[in-house]
Write a protein that holds these residues in place. Structure first.
Motif, PDB file in Angstrom:
ATOM      1  N   PRO A 293      82.270  52.360 -61.248  1.00  0.00           N
ATOM      2  CA  PRO A 293      81.958  52.616 -59.834  1.00  0.00           C
ATOM      3  C   PRO A 293      80.510  52.321 -59.441  1.00  0.00           C
ATOM      4  N   PHE A 294      79.617  52.214 -60.414  1.00  0.00           N
ATOM      5  CA  PHE A 294      78.205  51.979 -60.097  1.00  0.00           C
ATOM      6  C   PHE A 294      77.883  50.503 -59.839  1.00  0.00           C
ATOM      7  N   PHE A 295      78.857  49.599 -60.091  1.00  0.00           N
ATOM      8  CA  PHE A 295      78.576  48.170 -59.956  1.00  0.00           C
ATOM      9  C   PHE A 295      78.821  47.613 -58.565  1.00  0.00           C
TER      10      PHE A 295
ATOM     11  N   GLY B 143      74.671  42.571 -52.723  1.00  0.00           N
ATOM     12  CA  GLY B 143      75.040  42.601 -51.309  1.00  0.00           C
ATOM     13  C   GLY B 143      76.030  43.678 -50.929  1.00  0.00           C
ATOM     14  N   ALA B 144      76.469  44.492 -51.872  1.00  0.00           N
ATOM     15  CA  ALA B 144      77.444  45.558 -51.605  1.00  0.00           C
ATOM     16  C   ALA B 144      76.756  46.909 -51.704  1.00  0.00           C
ATOM     17  N   ASP B 145      77.001  47.772 -50.697  1.00  0.00           N
ATOM     18  CA  ASP B 145      76.425  49.111 -50.706  1.00  0.00           C
ATOM     19  C   ASP B 145      77.225  50.036 -51.627  1.00  0.00           C
ATOM     20  N   VAL B 146      76.511  50.848 -52.401  1.00  0.00           N
ATOM     21  CA  VAL B 146      77.135  51.835 -53.277  1.00  0.00           C
ATOM     22  C   VAL B 146      76.776  53.219 -52.757  1.00  0.00           C
TER      23      VAL B 146
ATOM     24  N   THR C 298      72.003  49.034 -53.057  1.00  0.00           N
ATOM     25  CA  THR C 298      72.801  47.839 -52.760  1.00  0.00           C
ATOM     26  C   THR C 298      72.735  46.918 -53.972  1.00  0.00           C
ATOM     27  N   ILE C 299      73.919  46.450 -54.433  1.00  0.00           N
ATOM     28  CA  ILE C 299      73.978  45.562 -55.585  1.00  0.00           C
ATOM     29  C   ILE C 299      74.820  44.339 -55.224  1.00  0.00           C
TER      30      ILE C 299
END
Length: 474
Positions: free
Chosen positions: A370-372, A140-143, A137-138
């Motif tokens: 896409p990793f951010f 607050g967003a899940d990857v 999670t970065i």
């Protein structure tokens, strides 16, 4: 180095139609699918949103014409660096080029994030396995693993097409432009069959959407609230002149000067048709209550139509990614030729005619997107908008100054209205820049976004120190 020598290694294959699709595809991405409901909520209805996008296109036409005049007169890659250098000197040229590289380049990872978000949030409802492996999670967003891999494949394909040369990237852009038009026609068809004009009523209403609410009190305030957002959704027409050096032999440069304006107008019509179509499929006050309403309402009407629009929407980010990749690498090429970046940025690949170092750098920049995670979408959006419009303002000022400093420069295309028309472009650019930097403006950057700008400035200063000042002969 002369202009002729600049072009000696570049493949001259692009037609005016290619340039049109580059500009149109860069402007039209996924906003018309993902954000059309937010535009209606912010403006208080589809009518305010349509008026705002119409005004936005007209407002930017003088700036598009300025790019057309300068590019037709000086058709070289990353020409913006040359225009500002000839009028305001190397320091302002460097600042303008570096900020436009940020404004364009930042949208490549942005579009990669958008693809990952669409795959995760939308296709994940059909295929839960897509969200079965969470990486981290970065902000607050899940990857998730699988959406990230899919986005990487899309991005890698765009990178590969650009590494092969301008003609390969142009063919991809033509296909993507047709896909976007299919999306617009699909929305129109559903509106005609399932909806009706009465669904656009009331003309104005304060509503609560899934993610935001109407904060204005009347229709014209709603138009203004949407209008300040439109420069970002029209950003991309500047990608057309950045690849002018790869124009086919015998290109009609007078028609080229009109291509940018045509891309702007076509994009404006596209946006307005999509807003109207989605706003009349069902009553718009109901439409805006769902997350990503453009897709949610189609899911309730027909599952196959929903899947078709979702596929088109997922392809959408590839168009801007493709255009901005090509434009950014050409800006860096021009800066390398001027000695503003290390000498390796000025070198072309012998086989493809593409700027090697800039392409490698942009490939890495794109593939990390896409990793951010999706929480970076909004900050990157606003930083890109400021960088883009600042560069537009500088080009407009350069065009006005060159009318006095180089009156005899052959100009196959001229800005309608002459110096008055160019002055209009300067004023338009200046107003938008002020809206984004003056505190308490509805479009002003926040602390995080200014932090990104500051980091880019520091990186630019370091690169300039490393590159030194190489002598460049005319």
């Amino acid at each position: 180095m002369s202009q002729t020598e600049h072009g000696s290694g570049m493949k001259k294959t692009l037609t005016n139609w290619n340039f049109f699709t580059i500009g149109f595809g860069a402007i039209i991405g996924t906003g018309w699918v993902l954000l059309v409901g937010d535009w209606m909520v912010i403006g208080g209805g589809p009518v305010a949103a349509m008026i705002a996008f119409a005004i936005g296109a007209v407002f930017l036409l003088p700036i598009g014409a300025v790019f057309g005049e300068l590019t037709a007169a000086i058709p070289i890659s990353g020409g913006i660096v040359e225009y500002v250098d000839r009028t305001f000197g190397p320091t302002m040229s460097y600042i303008t080029g570096w900020f436009l590289a940020l404004g364009n380049g930042i949208l490549c990872p942005w579009e990669a994030i958008a693809i990952s978000t669409l795959v995760s949030d939308m296709f994940g409802d059909f295929f839960p396995i897509l969200r079965s492996v969470k990486l981290y999670t970065i902000l607050g967003a899940d990857v998730y693993l699988f959406p990230t891999l899919i986005a990487l494949l899309f991005a890698a394909y765009v990178v590969a097409m650009n590494l092969r040369g301008a003609s390969s990237a142009a063919r991809l852009q033509a296909f993507l432009a047709k896909a976007l038009l299919c999306g617009m026609l699909l929305a129109m068809g559903i509106s005609l069959v399932k909806g009706g004009p009465s669904n656009i009523l009331p003309i104005f209403s304060q509503v609560q959407g899934a993610m935001t609410r109407t904060r204005v009190a009347d229709l014209w305030s709603g138009v203004l609230a949407v209008l300040v957002m439109t420069p970002f959704f029209y950003a991309g027409f500047d990608t057309v002149p950045q690849q002018a050096e790869e124009a086919a032999e015998g290109l009609d440069w007078n028609k080229f000067g009109k291509v940018i304006s045509m891309a702007l107008l076509a994009s404006g019509v596209f946006y307005m048709v999509c807003i109207y179509s989605f706003g009349t499929i069902v009553p718009w006050t109901e439409f805006v209550k769902s997350p990503v309403p453009a897709l949610s309402c189609l899911r309730n009407i027909n599952l196959w139509l929903y899947v078709a629009m979702l596929c088109i929407g997922t392809l959408g980010p590839m168009g801007p990614m493709n255009s901005f990749f090509g434009a950014t690498t050409r800006i860096m090429l021009a800066m390398g030729r001027k000695g503003q970046l290390p000498a390796s940025f000025a070198k072309l690949d012998a086989k493809s005619g593409t700027p090697r170092t800039a392409c490698v750098l942009m490939a890495a920049f794109t593939l990390i997107g896409p990793f951010f995670g999706k929480k970076l979408l909004v900050p990157l959006t606003n930083v890109s908008a400021l960088s883009f419009i600042f560069a537009c303002m500088m080009v407009s000022l350069a065009c006005l100054r060159m009318r006095f400093s180089e009156p005899d420069l052959p100009r196959p295309y001229k800005v309608p209205g002459g110096r008055l028309g160019i002055l209009g472009a300067c004023v338009a650019g200046g107003i938008i820049v002020l809206l984004m930097v003056v505190p308490y403006s509805p479009a002003a950057l926040n602390a995080v976004e200014w932090g990104i700008v500051a980091g880019w400035v520091v990186l630019g200063l370091l690169l300039r120190l490393l590159s030194g000042r190489r002598a460049v002969a005319d």
